[in-house]
Design a protein around this motif. Structure first.
Motif, PDB file in Angstrom:
ATOM      1  N   CYS A   1      35.269  51.606  -0.375  1.00 18.12           N
ATOM      2  CA  CYS A   1      36.274  52.672  -0.258  1.00 18.12           C
ATOM      3  C   CYS A   1      35.660  54.049  -0.508  1.00 18.12           C
ATOM      4  O   CYS A   1      35.839  54.978   0.293  1.00 18.12           O
TER       5      CYS A   1
ATOM      6  N   ARG B   1      40.347  61.388   7.304  1.00 19.25           N
ATOM      7  CA  ARG B   1      41.356  60.494   6.726  1.00 19.25           C
ATOM      8  C   ARG B   1      42.722  61.183   6.689  1.00 19.25           C
ATOM      9  O   ARG B   1      42.806  62.411   6.529  1.00 19.25           O
TER      10      ARG B   1
ATOM     11  N   ILE C   1      37.865  57.129   0.675  1.00 18.05           N
ATOM     12  CA  ILE C   1      39.185  56.568   0.366  1.00 18.05           C
ATOM     13  C   ILE C   1      39.266  56.329  -1.136  1.00 18.05           C
ATOM     14  O   ILE C   1      38.359  55.727  -1.735  1.00 18.05           O
TER      15      ILE C   1
END
Length: 259
Positions: free
Chosen positions: A158, A39, A163
């Motif tokens: 998520c 990410r 995330i």
């Protein structure tokens, strides 16, 4: 001695940006997992309805001519850290979006998303964020249990992908005077140990709760000039500052600089 920047319109920042110690530990865990998945540490995405699809919502922090931080200039490193994310609307934003639409492929932008791909998966694939600002609830005026179930799905989606989900409370009361959607967000933030951006806590200090005539969107100002006393009566500029405060808390948490 408390600093003026410990408060927004008299409301303690600690009541607006809710990141408890156990939440901070979980944020670091999610972030570390996200880094293993590749990410982008410097990217956040927006998930939300028409209230986030306006140039008054966060975009100004990517244009130095459109904001003046004044005594809030300690937030500049966070603007720099997430540069490029503020002005981006992304594909997880849509007019009229409710929590159930997030996981319905029919709501995804067919121009950018794959067949049967939901908008959130599409946004993650396209922008690879480490943080997701979640602004939902206005269009969820049905059963509270449905909203809660949908939000759980989004939060878990998520977390499983590394995330950090930030849950945002809202100023409106479309679902009724009992304010149950905001309460659900408060409870879920505590249960899942994720950050809460409790804008509702400061909305009461704004004329008309910061809402424009349509009772959906917030009131606007020409620029986000936080040295202008009038700015503290405008919904979007106060919303933007409080969003920046929660992003700052997340950034400092993952960087290990949180006091």
């Amino acid at each position: 001695t408390p600093s003026p920047t410990d408060f927004v319109n008299g409301v303690p920042v600690s009541e607006i940006v809710i990141v408890l110690p156990e939440t901070a530990a979980h944020i670091r865990e999610i972030f570390a997992q996200g880094q293993e998945y590749g990410r982008n540490a410097h990217a956040f995405s927006k998930l939300g309805d028409s209230a986030v699809l306006v140039d008054s919502y966060l975009t100004r922090f990517d244009d130095p001519a459109k904001y003046t931080l004044g005594e809030w200039d300690f937030l500049q490193p966070t603007i720099d850290y997430y540069a490029g994310s503020f002005r981006r609307y992304g594909v997880a934003t849509r007019v009229g979006l409710s929590s159930w639409g997030v996981m319905d492929p029919a709501w995804a932008n067919k121009e950018f998303c794959n067949p049967n791909e939901v908008m959130l998966a599409c946004e993650i694939r396209l922008f690879n964020p480490s943080v997701l600002l979640i602004h939902l609830g206005t269009n969820d005026i049905g059963e509270a249990e449905t909203f809660e179930a949908n939000m759980r799905t989004i939060v878990e989606f998520c977390i499983m992908r590394g995330i950090i989900p930030i849950l945002a409370t809202k100023a409106d009361r479309f679902e009724g005077d009992d304010n149950h959607n905001n309460q659900i967000l408060l409870d879920l933030a505590t249960e899942y140990q994720v950050p809460l951006w409790n804008f509702d806590a400061v909305a009461d200090t704004l004329p008309g709760r910061g809402l424009d005539e349509d009772q959906i969107h917030l009131t606007k100002a020409l620029t986000n000039d936080y040295t202008n006393p009038e700015i503290w009566n405008s919904g979007y500029p106060v919303s933007d500052l409080t969003a920046l405060l929660v992003l700052d808390a997340v950034r400092q948490t993952v960087e290990g600089t949180q006091p």
